[in-house]
Design an enzyme around this catalytic site. Structure first.
Site, PDB file in Angstrom:
ATOM      1  N   GLY A 100       0.823  -1.203   0.000  1.00 53.32           N
ATOM      2  CA  GLY A 100       0.000   0.000   0.000  1.00 53.32           C
ATOM      3  C   GLY A 100       0.863   1.262   0.000  1.00 53.32           C
ATOM      4  O   GLY A 100       0.485   2.284  -0.566  1.00 53.32           O
ATOM      5  N   GLU A 107      10.510  -4.587   0.664  1.00 52.04           N
ATOM      6  CA  GLU A 107       9.937  -5.356   1.774  1.00 52.04           C
ATOM      7  C   GLU A 107      10.117  -6.848   1.532  1.00 52.04           C
ATOM      8  O   GLU A 107      10.453  -7.610   2.442  1.00 52.04           O
ATOM      9  CB  GLU A 107       8.450  -5.022   1.932  1.00 52.04           C
ATOM     10  N   LYS A 125      -7.449  -5.727   9.259  1.00 53.78           N
ATOM     11  CA  LYS A 125      -6.632  -6.242   8.141  1.00 53.78           C
ATOM     12  C   LYS A 125      -6.759  -7.766   7.974  1.00 53.78           C
ATOM     13  O   LYS A 125      -6.322  -8.322   6.984  1.00 53.78           O
ATOM     14  CB  LYS A 125      -5.146  -5.902   8.381  1.00 53.78           C
TER      15      LYS A 125
END
Ligand code: 5RP
Length: 223
Positions: A100, A107, A125
């Protein structure tokens, strides 16, 4: 509790997790996003125990340095005990949608090196089936249209993230309308499209531990 209070609570729990489990002098991977930012602010209190950190984005590196926390180049690190990062969605198998904030490639690289991936997020989430959050796909700029057509063949509707360039100089296509019932299979299929750098499905390397902030406290799940 507000969403920020939930993020703060889970960030604190992650700081305690790191203080308890990462050996003194160990290397910590640090993710990107608003939840990760709360975590960065929390680990300022334990910075002297850390051998150093590896940041998953330029913005995270800046925030870490702002607290006087040492940031290392991943190439200078042989092993990383723990990586802590947020997620946009996480399912019961601990597969995640991430990216996002557009940092998905770095990452994924940091996650690949870490022994333990600790996902920190609030209860909103955690979903039965991922795909409601648009799946980010980082693409080489000249492949944007080609990759978009191929993603449409998989049933999604890709939209260029307007005015956004990743830390690696690439573009992001956010893919709407997917129902991700086979996260590993979809991660692999998207990776096969020429021009894709990374997709935001973290299924082959999902989270090992989930710290989930709920109204009743932070719950811990392990793979
Ligand atoms: C950034 C990410 C973030 O972890 C993800 O977007 C969650 O962010 P936030 O904690 O702000 O909800 O993958 O690329």
């Amino acid at each position: 509790m507000t969403q920020d209070e939930l993020k703060q609570a889970v960030a604190r729990a992650a700081r305690d997790y790191v203080a308890d489990r990462l050996p003194i002098g160990g290397i910590l991977g640090v993710g990107t996003g608003s939840t990760a930012n709360f975590f960065i602010d929390e680990i300022a209190a334990i910075k002297d125990r850390l051998g150093g950190t590896v940041a998953s984005s330029e913005v995270t590196a800046q925030r870490l340095r702002g607290h006087g926390i040492r940031v290392l180049d991943l190439n200078d690190v042989d092993a990383m005990g723990i990586y802590v990062d947020g997620a946009d969605e996480i399912d019961a198998s601990m597969a995640m949608v991430k990216g996002g904030g557009g940092a998905l490639t770095r990452e994924k690289i940091v996650a690949a090196v870490a022994e333990t991936f600790v996902c920190i997020c609030d209860a909103s989430k955690r979903v039965p089936v991922m795909g409601r959050f648009p799946l980010p796909v980082e693409v080489i700029p000249m492949s944007r249209a080609h990759v978009g057509r191929e993603l449409a063949k998989l049933g999604g509707t890709p939209k260029l993230r307007d005015g956004f360039v990743t830390d690696n100089g690439n573009l992001i296509l956010d893919v709407h309308g997917l129902s991700i019932t086979d996260p590993v299979g979809l991660e692999d299929r998207i990776n096969q499209i020429v021009g894709v750098v990374t997709n935001g499905l973290f299924a082959r390397r999902g989270a090992d531990v989930l710290l989930l902030a709920t109204e009743d406290g932070v719950r811990t799940f392990s793979r």
